[in-house]
Design a protein around this motif. Sequence first.
Motif, PDB file in Angstrom:
ATOM      1  N   THR A  73       0.823  -1.216   0.000  1.00  0.00           N
ATOM      2  CA  THR A  73       0.000   0.000   0.000  1.00  0.00           C
ATOM      3  C   THR A  73       0.851   1.258   0.000  1.00  0.00           C
ATOM      4  O   THR A  73       0.488   2.252  -0.621  1.00  0.00           O
ATOM      5  CB  THR A  73      -0.964   0.032   1.203  1.00  0.00           C
ATOM      6  N   HIS A  74       1.998   1.225   0.708  1.00  0.00           N
ATOM      7  CA  HIS A  74       2.934   2.355   0.700  1.00  0.00           C
ATOM      8  C   HIS A  74       4.274   1.915   1.271  1.00  0.00           C
ATOM      9  O   HIS A  74       4.388   0.829   1.840  1.00  0.00           O
ATOM     10  CB  HIS A  74       2.358   3.564   1.438  1.00  0.00           C
ATOM     11  N   HIS A  75       5.272   2.755   1.125  1.00  0.00           N
ATOM     12  CA  HIS A  75       6.651   2.336   1.339  1.00  0.00           C
ATOM     13  C   HIS A  75       7.092   2.271   2.792  1.00  0.00           C
ATOM     14  O   HIS A  75       8.210   1.839   3.080  1.00  0.00           O
ATOM     15  CB  HIS A  75       7.604   3.280   0.582  1.00  0.00           C
ATOM     16  N   HIS A  76       6.288   2.674   3.751  1.00  0.00           N
ATOM     17  CA  HIS A  76       6.726   2.709   5.152  1.00  0.00           C
ATOM     18  C   HIS A  76       7.163   1.319   5.631  1.00  0.00           C
ATOM     19  O   HIS A  76       6.596   0.299   5.211  1.00  0.00           O
ATOM     20  CB  HIS A  76       5.612   3.251   6.038  1.00  0.00           C
ATOM     21  N   PRO A  77       8.169   1.280   6.524  1.00  0.00           N
ATOM     22  CA  PRO A  77       8.769  -0.017   6.885  1.00  0.00           C
ATOM     23  C   PRO A  77       7.836  -0.985   7.598  1.00  0.00           C
ATOM     24  O   PRO A  77       8.074  -2.195   7.567  1.00  0.00           O
ATOM     25  CB  PRO A  77       9.946   0.374   7.794  1.00  0.00           C
ATOM     26  N   VAL A 183      -1.637   3.727  -1.950  1.00  0.00           N
ATOM     27  CA  VAL A 183      -2.802   3.215  -2.676  1.00  0.00           C
ATOM     28  C   VAL A 183      -3.717   2.460  -1.724  1.00  0.00           C
ATOM     29  O   VAL A 183      -3.264   1.792  -0.783  1.00  0.00           O
ATOM     30  CB  VAL A 183      -2.413   2.276  -3.851  1.00  0.00           C
ATOM     31  N   CYS A 184      -5.019   2.595  -1.948  1.00  0.00           N
ATOM     32  CA  CYS A 184      -6.010   1.690  -1.386  1.00  0.00           C
ATOM     33  C   CYS A 184      -6.367   0.683  -2.469  1.00  0.00           C
ATOM     34  O   CYS A 184      -6.149   0.928  -3.655  1.00  0.00           O
ATOM     35  CB  CYS A 184      -7.252   2.457  -0.940  1.00  0.00           C
ATOM     36  N   LEU A 185      -6.913  -0.434  -2.067  1.00  0.00           N
ATOM     37  CA  LEU A 185      -7.201  -1.515  -3.005  1.00  0.00           C
ATOM     38  C   LEU A 185      -8.648  -1.929  -2.843  1.00  0.00           C
ATOM     39  O   LEU A 185      -9.054  -2.383  -1.763  1.00  0.00           O
ATOM     40  CB  LEU A 185      -6.253  -2.692  -2.742  1.00  0.00           C
ATOM     41  N   HIS A 186      -9.425  -1.740  -3.914  1.00  0.00           N
ATOM     42  CA  HIS A 186     -10.866  -1.993  -3.865  1.00  0.00           C
ATOM     43  C   HIS A 186     -11.164  -3.390  -4.389  1.00  0.00           C
ATOM     44  O   HIS A 186     -10.932  -3.668  -5.567  1.00  0.00           O
ATOM     45  CB  HIS A 186     -11.595  -0.939  -4.689  1.00  0.00           C
ATOM     46  N   LEU A 187     -11.638  -4.258  -3.507  1.00  0.00           N
ATOM     47  CA  LEU A 187     -12.019  -5.606  -3.901  1.00  0.00           C
ATOM     48  C   LEU A 187     -13.453  -5.544  -4.421  1.00  0.00           C
ATOM     49  O   LEU A 187     -14.411  -5.484  -3.647  1.00  0.00           O
ATOM     50  CB  LEU A 187     -11.901  -6.555  -2.713  1.00  0.00           C
ATOM     51  N   GLU A 188     -13.569  -5.535  -5.746  1.00  0.00           N
ATOM     52  CA  GLU A 188     -14.868  -5.317  -6.394  1.00  0.00           C
ATOM     53  C   GLU A 188     -15.666  -6.624  -6.473  1.00  0.00           C
ATOM     54  O   GLU A 188     -15.976  -7.123  -7.552  1.00  0.00           O
ATOM     55  CB  GLU A 188     -14.665  -4.719  -7.788  1.00  0.00           C
ATOM     56  N   SER A 203      -7.390  -0.455   3.041  1.00  0.00           N
ATOM     57  CA  SER A 203      -7.146   0.996   3.107  1.00  0.00           C
ATOM     58  C   SER A 203      -5.738   1.376   3.534  1.00  0.00           C
ATOM     59  O   SER A 203      -5.428   2.567   3.593  1.00  0.00           O
ATOM     60  CB  SER A 203      -8.157   1.648   4.052  1.00  0.00           C
ATOM     61  N   GLY A 204      -4.854   0.398   3.835  1.00  0.00           N
ATOM     62  CA  GLY A 204      -3.514   0.762   4.289  1.00  0.00           C
ATOM     63  C   GLY A 204      -3.601   1.683   5.488  1.00  0.00           C
ATOM     64  O   GLY A 204      -4.315   1.417   6.462  1.00  0.00           O
ATOM     65  N   ASP A 205      -2.880   2.808   5.426  1.00  0.00           N
ATOM     66  CA  ASP A 205      -2.934   3.812   6.500  1.00  0.00           C
ATOM     67  C   ASP A 205      -3.798   5.008   6.120  1.00  0.00           C
ATOM     68  O   ASP A 205      -3.905   5.967   6.889  1.00  0.00           O
ATOM     69  CB  ASP A 205      -1.521   4.317   6.827  1.00  0.00           C
ATOM     70  N   HIS A 206      -4.402   4.975   4.936  1.00  0.00           N
ATOM     71  CA  HIS A 206      -5.173   6.126   4.468  1.00  0.00           C
ATOM     72  C   HIS A 206      -6.415   6.352   5.324  1.00  0.00           C
ATOM     73  O   HIS A 206      -6.765   7.484   5.658  1.00  0.00           O
ATOM     74  CB  HIS A 206      -5.584   5.904   3.011  1.00  0.00           C
ATOM     75  N   LEU A 207      -7.064   5.272   5.684  1.00  0.00           N
ATOM     76  CA  LEU A 207      -8.325   5.355   6.427  1.00  0.00           C
ATOM     77  C   LEU A 207      -8.265   4.325   7.551  1.00  0.00           C
ATOM     78  O   LEU A 207      -8.311   3.125   7.305  1.00  0.00           O
ATOM     79  CB  LEU A 207      -9.495   5.059   5.480  1.00  0.00           C
ATOM     80  N   LEU A 249     -10.884  -2.723   5.381  1.00  0.00           N
ATOM     81  CA  LEU A 249      -9.894  -3.573   6.035  1.00  0.00           C
ATOM     82  C   LEU A 249      -8.595  -2.771   6.123  1.00  0.00           C
ATOM     83  O   LEU A 249      -7.814  -2.732   5.166  1.00  0.00           O
ATOM     84  CB  LEU A 249      -9.685  -4.869   5.240  1.00  0.00           C
ATOM     85  N   PRO A 250      -8.374  -2.086   7.253  1.00  0.00           N
ATOM     86  CA  PRO A 250      -7.218  -1.200   7.385  1.00  0.00           C
ATOM     87  C   PRO A 250      -5.963  -1.962   7.801  1.00  0.00           C
ATOM     88  O   PRO A 250      -6.033  -3.142   8.186  1.00  0.00           O
ATOM     89  CB  PRO A 250      -7.656  -0.244   8.496  1.00  0.00           C
ATOM     90  N   ALA A 251      -4.828  -1.286   7.766  1.00  0.00           N
ATOM     91  CA  ALA A 251      -3.560  -1.926   8.114  1.00  0.00           C
ATOM     92  C   ALA A 251      -3.300  -1.936   9.612  1.00  0.00           C
ATOM     93  O   ALA A 251      -2.383  -2.621  10.068  1.00  0.00           O
ATOM     94  CB  ALA A 251      -2.413  -1.225   7.391  1.00  0.00           C
ATOM     95  N   HIS A 252      -4.088  -1.187  10.384  1.00  0.00           N
ATOM     96  CA  HIS A 252      -3.915  -1.163  11.836  1.00  0.00           C
ATOM     97  C   HIS A 252      -5.287  -1.140  12.501  1.00  0.00           C
ATOM     98  O   HIS A 252      -6.280  -0.743  11.895  1.00  0.00           O
ATOM     99  CB  HIS A 252      -3.112   0.074  12.272  1.00  0.00           C
TER     100      HIS A 252
END
Length: 342
Positions: A73-77, A183-188, A203-207, A249-252
């Motif tokens: 979703t993004h480059h953070h470690p 990026v977020c990823l939409h499971l359609e 949603s990674g860390d976006h939401l 489904l967020p990353a945290h």
Amino acid sequence: MAEAFDHGGGVRSVRVPIPDNPLGHTLVYVVDTDRGPVLVDTGWDDPTAWDALAAGLTACGTSVGEVAGVVVTHHHPDHHGLSGQVREVSGAWVAMHAADAAIVRRARETRSERWYAYMAAKLTAAGAPEEHVAPLRAARGRRTLPGLSPALPDREIVPGELLDLPGRRLRAIWTPGHTPGHVCLHLEEEHPAHLPGRGRLFSGDHLLPEITPHIGLYEDPDDATVTDPLGDYLDSLERVGRLAPAEVLPAHQHVFTDVSGRVRELLAHHEERLTGLLALLREPLTPWQLAERMEWNRPWSEIPYGSRNIAVSEAEAHLRRLVKLGRAEPVTGGEPVAYVAV
């Protein structure tokens, strides 16, 4: 004991710990495809985290060696850290948005002396006191920066396009702000429990359900472009709100359903924060002085060194938004530059 959870419809999650971090863990999602499991993020590059990921995949009925791909979703470690190790064991591809891939490439290629000099110059320009900048000047002789050898991705995530996941419909949604290439990823696909809404969103860390993501600056030392990451984030939030997924489904933390309500909360939070900063900017303040006066999760005196750098970056991101909106402006003629409300 492995911490894995079945979300239904061929989607599971594994809790991968983040060492010495109040976030606690990253939720790594395991998506079944016709060519084997694909991971959404991987977790922090740490032996304990690796063991948790491996055990979690076993609990999901698979293994690291069977992983077909990794979508970052993004480059953070805490998201990308173990991607390289997963690829080494399984031969999986690793995909990332081009903007974050450029940051990874820059981190790998830029000499540490250049980074230390750049950070020292940025903090000095932001009004940081000499005692804060001095350790960066002293560190210039170090050969390496910790945590800055992340794996180069071998596939590009193209916004708006379906990812190459046979048997699944996973579409990339570009949501810059937290990082330029988030990026977020939409499971359609219909929600397995038939919840109302349009599929599910990784949603990674976006939401996140209860945390406001950090909005800072990720800039190329050789590029003078003035970015507006907070503006990008707010625009991205509204886009995701219009998507109206049934579940996030967020990353945290934990999964949640009220997407539009959470988006409204975050938009209101940032508007309230910008209004509060305008009150502080009745007198001219540098980004460092503004960060000192902003509300954080603890008093400024208790914020550790590295976190102060992040706080100043966030203060500057908010200042840029205010300047772009015409609600604040730089005071001419001074060094370091201070800002004042208009």
